[in-house]
Design an enzyme around this catalytic site. Structure first.
Site, mmCIF file in Angstrom:
data_model
loop_
_atom_site.group_PDB
_atom_site.id
_atom_site.type_symbol
_atom_site.label_atom_id
_atom_site.label_comp_id
_atom_site.label_asym_id
_atom_site.label_seq_id
_atom_site.Cartn_x
_atom_site.Cartn_y
_atom_site.Cartn_z
ATOM 1 N N ASP A 23 0.852 -1.195 0.000
ATOM 2 C CA ASP A 23 0.000 0.000 0.000
ATOM 3 C C ASP A 23 0.891 1.250 0.000
ATOM 4 O O ASP A 23 1.895 1.318 0.712
ATOM 5 C CB ASP A 23 -0.897 -0.011 1.244
ATOM 6 C CG ASP A 23 -2.033 0.991 1.139
ATOM 7 O OD1 ASP A 23 -3.200 0.562 1.066
ATOM 8 O OD2 ASP A 23 -1.757 2.211 1.134
ATOM 9 N N HIS A 54 -10.433 -4.909 -2.951
ATOM 10 C CA HIS A 54 -9.099 -5.165 -2.411
ATOM 11 C C HIS A 54 -9.223 -5.585 -0.963
ATOM 12 O O HIS A 54 -10.076 -5.079 -0.225
ATOM 13 C CB HIS A 54 -8.188 -3.940 -2.540
ATOM 14 C CG HIS A 54 -8.805 -2.656 -2.093
ATOM 15 N ND1 HIS A 54 -9.753 -1.974 -2.847
ATOM 16 C CD2 HIS A 54 -8.632 -1.921 -0.963
ATOM 17 C CE1 HIS A 54 -10.120 -0.883 -2.197
ATOM 18 N NE2 HIS A 54 -9.457 -0.836 -1.041
ATOM 19 N N SER A 107 -12.126 3.811 -0.959
ATOM 20 C CA SER A 107 -11.745 4.951 -1.795
ATOM 21 C C SER A 107 -11.340 4.543 -3.203
ATOM 22 O O SER A 107 -11.323 5.393 -4.093
ATOM 23 C CB SER A 107 -10.608 5.741 -1.136
ATOM 24 O OG SER A 107 -9.464 4.926 -0.983
HETATM 25 P P1 DGP Z 1 -9.639 1.791 0.602
HETATM 26 O O1 DGP Z 1 -9.714 3.035 1.416
HETATM 27 O O2 DGP Z 1 -10.095 0.542 1.345
HETATM 28 O O3 DGP Z 1 -10.320 1.943 -0.749
HETATM 29 O O4 DGP Z 1 -8.098 1.549 0.331
HETATM 30 C C1 DGP Z 1 -7.440 1.985 -0.805
HETATM 31 C C2 DGP Z 1 -5.977 1.869 -0.532
HETATM 32 O O5 DGP Z 1 -5.297 2.008 -1.757
HETATM 33 C C3 DGP Z 1 -5.402 2.913 0.409
HETATM 34 O O6 DGP Z 1 -4.915 2.291 1.586
HETATM 35 C C4 DGP Z 1 -4.264 3.552 -0.377
HETATM 36 C C5 DGP Z 1 -4.061 2.587 -1.518
HETATM 37 N N1 DGP Z 1 -3.649 3.210 -2.754
HETATM 38 C C6 DGP Z 1 -4.280 4.236 -3.408
HETATM 39 N N2 DGP Z 1 -3.609 4.554 -4.518
HETATM 40 C C7 DGP Z 1 -2.535 3.713 -4.570
HETATM 41 C C8 DGP Z 1 -1.470 3.571 -5.507
HETATM 42 O O7 DGP Z 1 -1.358 4.278 -6.515
HETATM 43 N N3 DGP Z 1 -0.540 2.614 -5.224
HETATM 44 C C9 DGP Z 1 -0.633 1.817 -4.117
HETATM 45 N N4 DGP Z 1 0.333 0.895 -3.943
HETATM 46 N N5 DGP Z 1 -1.635 1.927 -3.217
HETATM 47 C C10 DGP Z 1 -2.561 2.870 -3.455
#
Ligand code: DGP
Length: 113
Positions: free
Chosen positions: A30, A99, A94
């Site tokens: 993440d 996921h 978000s």
């Molecule tokens: P949620 O709030 O459950 O939808 O979690 C989305 C997650 O995705 C959050 O913890 C941050 C992660 N995230 C968002 N954009 C990116 C990205 O571009 N790369 C990675 N590795 N994670 C991301």
């Protein structure tokens, strides 16, 4: 339909630290870690959220959870870990691509915020 950010990670269109991948799922670190270890595991097919999974997605959902546990073991979360799925606005989702968060490396609190 435009690709989700996680589809772009899977396609290597944006960089990410991928820790596991097979034909059906991919796991990567993440970008905004909420614990010493914070990995996301996603189906390669972009189901928007678990609440929109269809009956014929059941095997994929099982695979996703099974591989989440394997990834947790692979990265050394021997003391335990938490799996989180945020679903929809009130669930705090978000990114509209299903996921599972794999969180570990510290003691988790309950209830979550
Ligand atoms: P949620 O709030 O459950 O939808 O979690 C989305 C997650 O995705 C959050 O913890 C941050 C992660 N995230 C968002 N954009 C990116 C990205 O571009 N790369 C990675 N590795 N994670 C991301």
């Amino acid at each position: 339909m435009s690709k989700t950010i996680f589809e772009k990670i899977i396609a290597r269109e944006i960089p990410s630290a991928i820790v596991y991948e097979d034909d059906l799922v991919a796991a990567f670190r993440d970008v905004s870690p909420q614990a010493p270890t914070h990995i996301l595991i996603v189906p390669k097919r972009p189901i928007p959220r678990v609440g929109e999974a269809q009956a014929d997605d059941q095997a994929l959902l099982g695979h996703l959870l099974f591989k989440a546990a394997e990834v947790a073991q692979k990265v050394g979360l021997t003391g335990g870990y938490r799996l989180v799925i945020n679903n929809g606005r009130d669930g705090g989702e978000s990114v509209p691509h299903l996921h599972v968060h794999i969180l570990g490396g510290r003691s988790m609190k309950w209830p979550p915020g």
